[in-house]
Design a protein around this motif. Sequence first.
Motif, PDB file in Angstrom:
ATOM      1  N   ALA A  78      -1.755   4.817   5.015  1.00  0.00           N
ATOM      2  CA  ALA A  78      -0.729   5.310   4.103  1.00  0.00           C
ATOM      3  C   ALA A  78      -0.808   4.587   2.757  1.00  0.00           C
ATOM      4  CB  ALA A  78       0.651   5.132   4.721  1.00  0.00           C
ATOM      5  N   LYS A  79      -1.105   3.276   2.781  1.00  0.00           N
ATOM      6  CA  LYS A  79      -1.199   2.517   1.533  1.00  0.00           C
ATOM      7  C   LYS A  79      -2.361   3.016   0.676  1.00  0.00           C
ATOM      8  CE  LYS A  79       1.011  -1.806   2.985  1.00  0.00           C
ATOM      9  NZ  LYS A  79       0.792  -3.260   3.259  1.00  0.00           N
ATOM     10  N   LEU A  80      -3.489   3.344   1.317  1.00  0.00           N
ATOM     11  CA  LEU A  80      -4.607   3.886   0.558  1.00  0.00           C
ATOM     12  C   LEU A  80      -4.234   5.219  -0.080  1.00  0.00           C
ATOM     13  CD1 LEU A  80      -7.569   3.828  -0.338  1.00  0.00           C
ATOM     14  CD2 LEU A  80      -8.156   4.937   1.837  1.00  0.00           C
ATOM     15  N   ALA A  81      -3.536   6.066   0.666  1.00  0.00           N
ATOM     16  CA  ALA A  81      -3.122   7.357   0.117  1.00  0.00           C
ATOM     17  C   ALA A  81      -2.111   7.198  -1.006  1.00  0.00           C
ATOM     18  CB  ALA A  81      -2.546   8.233   1.228  1.00  0.00           C
ATOM     19  N   ILE A  82      -1.237   6.205  -0.907  1.00  0.00           N
ATOM     20  CA  ILE A  82      -0.309   5.930  -2.009  1.00  0.00           C
ATOM     21  C   ILE A  82      -1.098   5.607  -3.276  1.00  0.00           C
ATOM     22  CG2 ILE A  82       1.348   4.243  -2.890  1.00  0.00           C
ATOM     23  CD1 ILE A  82       2.709   6.173  -1.077  1.00  0.00           C
ATOM     24  N   ALA A  83      -2.136   4.791  -3.138  1.00  0.00           N
ATOM     25  CA  ALA A  83      -2.972   4.464  -4.291  1.00  0.00           C
ATOM     26  C   ALA A  83      -3.653   5.716  -4.836  1.00  0.00           C
ATOM     27  CB  ALA A  83      -4.012   3.415  -3.903  1.00  0.00           C
ATOM     28  N   ASP A  84      -4.141   6.577  -3.936  1.00  0.00           N
ATOM     29  CA  ASP A  84      -4.786   7.823  -4.372  1.00  0.00           C
ATOM     30  C   ASP A  84      -3.788   8.739  -5.069  1.00  0.00           C
ATOM     31  OD1 ASP A  84      -7.101   6.874  -3.240  1.00  0.00           O
ATOM     32  OD2 ASP A  84      -6.892   8.012  -1.382  1.00  0.00           O
ATOM     33  N   ASN A  85      -2.597   8.853  -4.490  1.00  0.00           N
ATOM     34  CA  ASN A  85      -1.560   9.684  -5.118  1.00  0.00           C
ATOM     35  C   ASN A  85      -1.203   9.164  -6.508  1.00  0.00           C
ATOM     36  OD1 ASN A  85      -1.457  11.280  -2.833  1.00  0.00           O
ATOM     37  ND2 ASN A  85       0.480  10.435  -2.070  1.00  0.00           N
ATOM     38  N   ASN A  86      -1.123   7.856  -6.635  1.00  0.00           N
ATOM     39  CA  ASN A  86      -0.759   7.285  -7.929  1.00  0.00           C
ATOM     40  C   ASN A  86      -1.866   7.474  -8.964  1.00  0.00           C
ATOM     41  OD1 ASN A  86       1.918   6.349  -7.676  1.00  0.00           O
ATOM     42  ND2 ASN A  86       1.231   4.589  -6.472  1.00  0.00           N
ATOM     43  N   THR A  87      -3.116   7.559  -8.515  1.00  0.00           N
ATOM     44  CA  THR A  87      -4.209   7.841  -9.442  1.00  0.00           C
ATOM     45  C   THR A  87      -3.992   9.195 -10.109  1.00  0.00           C
ATOM     46  OG1 THR A  87      -5.763   6.520  -8.165  1.00  0.00           O
ATOM     47  CG2 THR A  87      -6.697   8.146  -9.652  1.00  0.00           C
ATOM     48  N   THR A  88      -3.661  10.179  -9.296  1.00  0.00           N
ATOM     49  CA  THR A  88      -3.338  11.497  -9.839  1.00  0.00           C
ATOM     50  C   THR A  88      -2.015  11.463 -10.589  1.00  0.00           C
ATOM     51  OG1 THR A  88      -4.478  12.526  -7.969  1.00  0.00           O
ATOM     52  CG2 THR A  88      -3.010  13.931  -9.256  1.00  0.00           C
ATOM     53  N   GLY A  89      -1.048  10.752 -10.039  1.00  0.00           N
ATOM     54  CA  GLY A  89       0.294  10.735 -10.616  1.00  0.00           C
ATOM     55  C   GLY A  89       0.356  10.208 -12.027  1.00  0.00           C
ATOM     56  N   ARG A  90      -0.568   9.325 -12.381  1.00  0.00           N
ATOM     57  CA  ARG A  90      -0.560   8.790 -13.744  1.00  0.00           C
ATOM     58  C   ARG A  90      -0.786   9.876 -14.790  1.00  0.00           C
ATOM     59  NH1 ARG A  90      -2.812   4.039 -11.339  1.00  0.00           N
ATOM     60  NH2 ARG A  90      -4.933   4.874 -11.456  1.00  0.00           N
ATOM     61  N   LYS A 115      17.596   4.946   4.285  1.00  0.00           N
ATOM     62  CA  LYS A 115      16.522   5.213   3.329  1.00  0.00           C
ATOM     63  C   LYS A 115      16.593   6.646   2.802  1.00  0.00           C
ATOM     64  CE  LYS A 115      14.199   1.299   3.309  1.00  0.00           C
ATOM     65  NZ  LYS A 115      13.983   0.514   2.059  1.00  0.00           N
ATOM     66  N   ILE A 116      16.957   7.599   3.658  1.00  0.00           N
ATOM     67  CA  ILE A 116      17.087   8.990   3.215  1.00  0.00           C
ATOM     68  C   ILE A 116      18.158   9.097   2.142  1.00  0.00           C
ATOM     69  CG2 ILE A 116      17.801  11.319   3.925  1.00  0.00           C
ATOM     70  CD1 ILE A 116      16.497  10.654   6.664  1.00  0.00           C
ATOM     71  N   ASP A 117      19.277   8.422   2.380  1.00  0.00           N
ATOM     72  CA  ASP A 117      20.359   8.432   1.393  1.00  0.00           C
ATOM     73  C   ASP A 117      19.910   7.831   0.063  1.00  0.00           C
ATOM     74  OD1 ASP A 117      21.996   9.575   3.274  1.00  0.00           O
ATOM     75  OD2 ASP A 117      22.899   7.679   3.911  1.00  0.00           O
ATOM     76  N   ALA A 118      18.900   6.934   0.133  1.00  0.00           N
ATOM     77  CA  ALA A 118      18.387   6.304  -1.084  1.00  0.00           C
ATOM     78  C   ALA A 118      17.225   7.077  -1.697  1.00  0.00           C
ATOM     79  CB  ALA A 118      17.950   4.876  -0.783  1.00  0.00           C
ATOM     80  N   GLY A 119      16.801   8.176  -1.015  1.00  0.00           N
ATOM     81  CA  GLY A 119      15.758   9.016  -1.599  1.00  0.00           C
ATOM     82  C   GLY A 119      14.435   9.063  -0.883  1.00  0.00           C
ATOM     83  N   ASP A 120      14.310   8.374   0.264  1.00  0.00           N
ATOM     84  CA  ASP A 120      13.069   8.445   1.047  1.00  0.00           C
ATOM     85  C   ASP A 120      13.138   9.679   1.953  1.00  0.00           C
ATOM     86  OD1 ASP A 120      12.782   5.978  -0.140  1.00  0.00           O
ATOM     87  OD2 ASP A 120      11.854   5.065   1.613  1.00  0.00           O
ATOM     88  N   ASN A 121      12.755  10.828   1.430  1.00  0.00           N
ATOM     89  CA  ASN A 121      12.916  12.082   2.162  1.00  0.00           C
ATOM     90  C   ASN A 121      11.727  12.432   3.052  1.00  0.00           C
ATOM     91  OD1 ASN A 121      14.216  12.957  -0.933  1.00  0.00           O
ATOM     92  ND2 ASN A 121      15.522  12.856   0.876  1.00  0.00           N
ATOM     93  N   PHE A 122      10.591  11.783   2.817  1.00  0.00           N
ATOM     94  CA  PHE A 122       9.391  12.065   3.607  1.00  0.00           C
ATOM     95  C   PHE A 122       9.101  10.866   4.497  1.00  0.00           C
ATOM     96  CE2 PHE A 122       9.049  14.579  -0.267  1.00  0.00           C
ATOM     97  CZ  PHE A 122       8.859  15.843   0.266  1.00  0.00           C
ATOM     98  N   ILE A 123       8.986  11.130   5.805  1.00  0.00           N
ATOM     99  CA  ILE A 123       8.892  10.046   6.782  1.00  0.00           C
ATOM    100  C   ILE A 123       7.643  10.236   7.636  1.00  0.00           C
ATOM    101  CG2 ILE A 123      10.028   8.874   8.694  1.00  0.00           C
ATOM    102  CD1 ILE A 123      12.692   9.979   7.634  1.00  0.00           C
ATOM    103  N   ILE A 124       6.821   9.203   7.698  1.00  0.00           N
ATOM    104  CA  ILE A 124       5.664   9.178   8.590  1.00  0.00           C
ATOM    105  C   ILE A 124       6.102   8.458   9.857  1.00  0.00           C
ATOM    106  CG2 ILE A 124       3.291   8.403   8.887  1.00  0.00           C
ATOM    107  CD1 ILE A 124       3.048   8.469   5.820  1.00  0.00           C
ATOM    108  N   ALA A 326      -1.194  12.510   5.994  1.00  0.00           N
ATOM    109  CA  ALA A 326       0.232  12.802   5.812  1.00  0.00           C
ATOM    110  C   ALA A 326       0.691  12.440   4.406  1.00  0.00           C
ATOM    111  CB  ALA A 326       1.051  12.034   6.849  1.00  0.00           C
ATOM    112  N   THR A 327       0.298  11.262   3.937  1.00  0.00           N
ATOM    113  CA  THR A 327       0.713  10.804   2.618  1.00  0.00           C
ATOM    114  C   THR A 327       0.062  11.630   1.513  1.00  0.00           C
ATOM    115  OG1 THR A 327       0.860   8.583   3.584  1.00  0.00           O
ATOM    116  CG2 THR A 327       0.975   8.740   1.193  1.00  0.00           C
ATOM    117  N   ARG A 328      -1.204  11.971   1.707  1.00  0.00           N
ATOM    118  CA  ARG A 328      -1.889  12.805   0.730  1.00  0.00           C
ATOM    119  C   ARG A 328      -1.294  14.208   0.672  1.00  0.00           C
ATOM    120  NH1 ARG A 328      -3.185  13.442  -3.056  1.00  0.00           N
ATOM    121  NH2 ARG A 328      -4.942  14.875  -2.856  1.00  0.00           N
ATOM    122  N   ALA A 329      -0.846  14.737   1.812  1.00  0.00           N
ATOM    123  CA  ALA A 329      -0.234  16.071   1.814  1.00  0.00           C
ATOM    124  C   ALA A 329       0.988  16.102   0.900  1.00  0.00           C
ATOM    125  CB  ALA A 329       0.149  16.473   3.237  1.00  0.00           C
TER     126      ALA A 329
END
Length: 418
Positions: A78-90, A115-124, A326-329
């Motif tokens: 998941a951490k690797l996918a977060i990094a990949d998502n952020n590459t695109t996200g920039r 966490k959902i109440d704080a905005g974490d809507n996607f859960i692995i 999951a994270t990349r999706a």
Amino acid sequence: MFVGCAALASPAFAQDTAPQPAPSAATPAAQSETANTNASEKKKITISILYAKQDRTEDELPLSMLDLPAADDGVAGAKLAIADNNTTGRFLNQAYKLDVLNGSVDDLIKGATEKIDAGDNFIIADMEPDALLKFADALKGKNALIFNVGNPDDRLREEDCRANVLHIAPTRSMLTDALAQYLVWKQWRNWLLVYGPTPEDKLLADAYRRSAKKFGGKIVQELEFKQDTGSRRADGGYEQVQQQIPTFLQNAKDHDVIIIADEKHLFADYFPFRTWVPRPIAGSAGLTAASWHPALEFWGGTQFQHRFRKLNSRLMRNIDYDAWVATRAIGEAATRKHAGDFETLRAFIKSPDFEVAAFKGVATSFRTWNGQLREPLIIGTAKLPVSVSPQVGFLHQTSVLDTLGYDKPETKCKAYTQ
């Protein structure tokens, strides 16, 4: 040689955008309008993803020291996918972050609700089947979409399916179908089925029986492995195993291959090179089916493997790959929709139009009838991939990927049709 997947696909980690024109200084009004536009464009969308991991400290250790789980199993992917998502996200003014929760299912429900109440809507979710059902039911009606990466139970996608759960981990039926296709393609049709004493082993054996019937394999005999293999880590333990395994198989009917159903890997690795007659081992040892292989290099896999190793100082395991998908999706949905609100992304991910590249040679997507990810599966040994299923010649009216697992006419899932 790999067969069955010809198309080439790789994830888009960055998206080109046209350069923005310089602000006009013609009039104060124009300057004000440009400033407002730039401020709007600079408003960053932040998407938070929660990794909820059930504490399984009571699990028995695997036979091999090489199979000891890492403390960050799944989370590393998941951490690797977060990094990949952020590459695109920039490029799109999007940012992604990962929160991690560990504990009992009750702890995870309490923490996830906060966490959902704080905005974490996607859960692995990396949980046992009953824990996952309890977790999904507790979050029913909340703005949450759960991605199952930790459990292969077919019932979670069928009679016990939940509308707020998508499944990245392949099912038992998908894994056994993938292996069965390869064995039938090789004309190794006569199988000796050996299964263990646990409930999971019996479910896996049921899946092999189904796959044999589905693809034309023949289970010539079934044997339940019950013997105590002794102190497997004590001096001389190998001698006891060396005598037990051939004796156990001495009177077995003639067969082409031995298929072992040992989901928790408590005995399967004892069988290679210890059988009564020389036969290949498949299933839970020897030749296996999985969502990933740590030596896969096709379809951009080499650089993917290297990036994971550089980030985590170890090889990628199946649970890591599933968590990455999951994270990349989530990131792919946000990229294609240029949005970050939960309802838009959830609707798109669950729609027939959604696809995500996953280093498999074809785009993967979710089955609309039960939320299962359809994907090719890797057939391999411990060191190298051997093939990829679906195999050539196994056809389907809409997608050959749906030859793996329960197809739409077979589904017992009602939640996705309501």
